[in-house]
Motif scaffolding. Structure first.
Motif, PDB file in Angstrom:
ATOM      1  N   ASP A 159     -59.661  86.727  61.488  1.00  0.00           N
ATOM      2  CA  ASP A 159     -58.498  85.841  61.537  1.00  0.00           C
ATOM      3  C   ASP A 159     -58.666  84.774  62.623  1.00  0.00           C
ATOM      4  O   ASP A 159     -58.662  85.098  63.815  1.00  0.00           O
ATOM      5  CB  ASP A 159     -57.242  86.669  61.820  1.00  0.00           C
ATOM      6  CG  ASP A 159     -55.982  85.828  61.864  1.00  0.00           C
ATOM      7  OD1 ASP A 159     -56.049  84.629  61.505  1.00  0.00           O
ATOM      8  OD2 ASP A 159     -54.932  86.363  62.275  1.00  0.00           O
TER       9      ASP A 159
ATOM     10  N   GLN B 146     -64.673  82.961  64.121  1.00  0.00           N
ATOM     11  CA  GLN B 146     -63.825  83.948  63.451  1.00  0.00           C
ATOM     12  C   GLN B 146     -63.926  83.822  61.939  1.00  0.00           C
ATOM     13  O   GLN B 146     -64.039  84.829  61.222  1.00  0.00           O
ATOM     14  CB  GLN B 146     -62.368  83.775  63.905  1.00  0.00           C
ATOM     15  CG  GLN B 146     -62.081  84.206  65.339  1.00  0.00           C
ATOM     16  CD  GLN B 146     -62.126  85.705  65.504  1.00  0.00           C
ATOM     17  OE1 GLN B 146     -63.150  86.255  65.930  1.00  0.00           O
ATOM     18  NE2 GLN B 146     -61.034  86.372  65.203  1.00  0.00           N
ATOM     19  N   ARG B 147     -63.908  82.601  61.454  1.00  0.00           N
ATOM     20  CA  ARG B 147     -63.999  82.396  60.004  1.00  0.00           C
ATOM     21  C   ARG B 147     -65.336  82.893  59.462  1.00  0.00           C
ATOM     22  O   ARG B 147     -65.401  83.519  58.395  1.00  0.00           O
ATOM     23  CB  ARG B 147     -63.793  80.907  59.668  1.00  0.00           C
ATOM     24  CG  ARG B 147     -62.328  80.489  59.609  1.00  0.00           C
ATOM     25  CD  ARG B 147     -62.167  79.094  59.046  1.00  0.00           C
ATOM     26  NE  ARG B 147     -62.543  78.084  60.030  1.00  0.00           N
ATOM     27  CZ  ARG B 147     -61.687  77.524  60.887  1.00  0.00           C
ATOM     28  NH1 ARG B 147     -60.412  77.856  60.863  1.00  0.00           N
ATOM     29  NH2 ARG B 147     -62.107  76.609  61.748  1.00  0.00           N
TER      30      ARG B 147
END
Length: 423
Positions: free
Chosen positions: A24, A18-19
């Protein structure tokens, strides 16, 4: 959809995914919480259901007042079981909804970041030195109008901005590109397909196109159907809810379709001519393959795309797309960008994505193996589209106003070696 077993076992992997996408990581904890709630609700339901079955046997053997008491308890249990099942179903729906919002896990080596954070892997061919040749560079629209191949004015009159007519040699050139692409795909073992361009919401959602870029898609509310922006969508849905036999290798299809995109928010230089339009045609390769063979199949798609670009004698570069620009379904995406002389920049002309098992999990497409059924992997890649006319006209323009025709297209153009301006 990503594998929930992976999410439970290695949540940090998904958080990092996700990063890297600029998304988020907190959604991971929301999914885990919803998944735990679902499993707890399911356990409660199964416990009450087991009690209900056991009580049913007691009722069958009881009599008199004892039986009446058991019947009252049976009725209570039935209501509890129904309520618990509803709770378990709601929790399952919530968990799946949240899990579907997670993008695919990028493959190792995929650059982190957004649209501008790609890695250039290599260049193929060299842009022409038009000045040395004495050629005053024209953009594709000026060339197309001189050839009477592109009519933007009447396209706008009939349909609005970013619509166009391909006329005369323009129409023939598009058909030549697409037929050459389809021929190359067929020679490589792909089954030609003419695909639907209207699909149901579950098909569009299953391919991962209803996420952050849903506003790019045309939706017909009255019919509850979406217009597709690529035949990938229809080809991905082709085997929905099926168990495939991949024992003899991947199932490979090449879809020819019209494509529709709203292009919401795009502006600037790409809006002149036919670079970024609302309707175009495309031939898309698509493959169902085992998860173990997905990376090799992805490399094969790229090789076919490059073979086509080289046959069209276009200078291009190959980029490894950054995680934040993959789209939700892809774990890795390679783009080939052709040189655009009029703007002295690179323009995307092909894209190929390894979606691993992400789409197949959402669409319930599996293969049967020694240990039961497992999700297949899906690969997609463009091999010819209307936009290629832009690259062809600009890169092959000549000082006398003609346009050179690469050999691969000549059989589809009656043997023409040059396109001639129309007086």
């Amino acid at each position: 959809m990503i594998d929930l077993k992976l999410l439970r076992a290695e949540p940090d992997v998904v958080r990092e995914s996700q990063r890297s996408r600029g998304a988020d990581p907190g959604v991971v904890d929301q999914v885990l919480e919803a998944d735990a709630t679902h499993r707890a609700a399911l356990a409660d339901f199964e416990a009450r259901r087991a009690e209900q079955k056991a009580l049913g046997k007691e009722v069958a053997q009881a009599s008199g007042d004892a039986k009446q008491q058991l019947l009252v308890r049976t009725k209570q249990l039935a209501a509890e079981v129904k309520e618990l099942q509803a709770s378990a179903d709601a929790a399952a729906g919530r968990a799946v909804e949240l899990a579907r919002s997670l993008g695919n896990i990028p493959e190792p080596g995929v650059p982190s970041g957004g649209e501008d954070d790609f890695t250039v892997l290599r260049h193929e061919g060299s842009p022409r030195d038009f000045a040395a040749e004495g050629v005053e560079v024209q953009d594709h629209l000026a060339i197309g109008e001189r050839l009477r191949a592109i009519d933007m004015e009447r396209g706008a009159k009939v349909s609005g901005a970013r619509f166009y007519f391909l006329t005369g040699i323009g129409a023939r050139l598009e058909l030549a590109i697409l037929n050459a692409a389809m021929g190359l795909a067929q020679d490589a073992g792909f089954t030609p397909m003419i695909t639907p361009t209207l699909v149901r919401p579950e098909t569009m959602a299953g391919t991962g196109f209803l996420g952050a870029h849903a506003d790019e898609i045309y939706f017909l509310e009255r019919d509850e159907l979406y217009l597709t922006g690529t035949s990938e969508v229809a080809l991905a849905g082709y085997h929905t809810d099926e168990i495939l036999d991949l024992s003899e290798g991947p199932l490979r299809y090449a879809g020819w379709s019209a494509c529709y995109r709203r292009e919401a928010g795009s502006a600037g230089r790409d809006t002149r001519g036919i670079i970024r339009v609302h309707q175009f045609h495309k031939v898309e390769m698509f493959s169902y393959v085992t998860a173990a063979d997905a990376a090799a199949e992805h490399a094969r798609f790229l090789e076919i795309q490059e073979r086509m670009l080289q046959a069209l004698e276009l200078p291009y570069r190959l980029i490894d797309t950054a995680a934040g620009d993959l789209g939700s379904s892809a774990a890795r995406k390679f783009d080939c960008e052709a040189w655009l002389p009029s703007q002295e920049r690179w323009m995307e002309v092909t894209s190929t994505s390894n979606c691993t098992t992400y789409q197949a999990r959402r669409l319930a497409i599996r293969e049967r193996g020694e240990n039961g059924t497992t999700p297949v992997a899906t690969i997609n890649g463009t091999i010819g589209t209307t936009r290629w006319i832009v690259a062809l006209l600009e890169n092959h323009q000549q000082a006398d106003g003609t346009v050179y025709v690469p050999e691969i297209l000549r059989p589809h153009l009656g043997g023409l070696e040059y396109l001639e301006p129309v007086a």
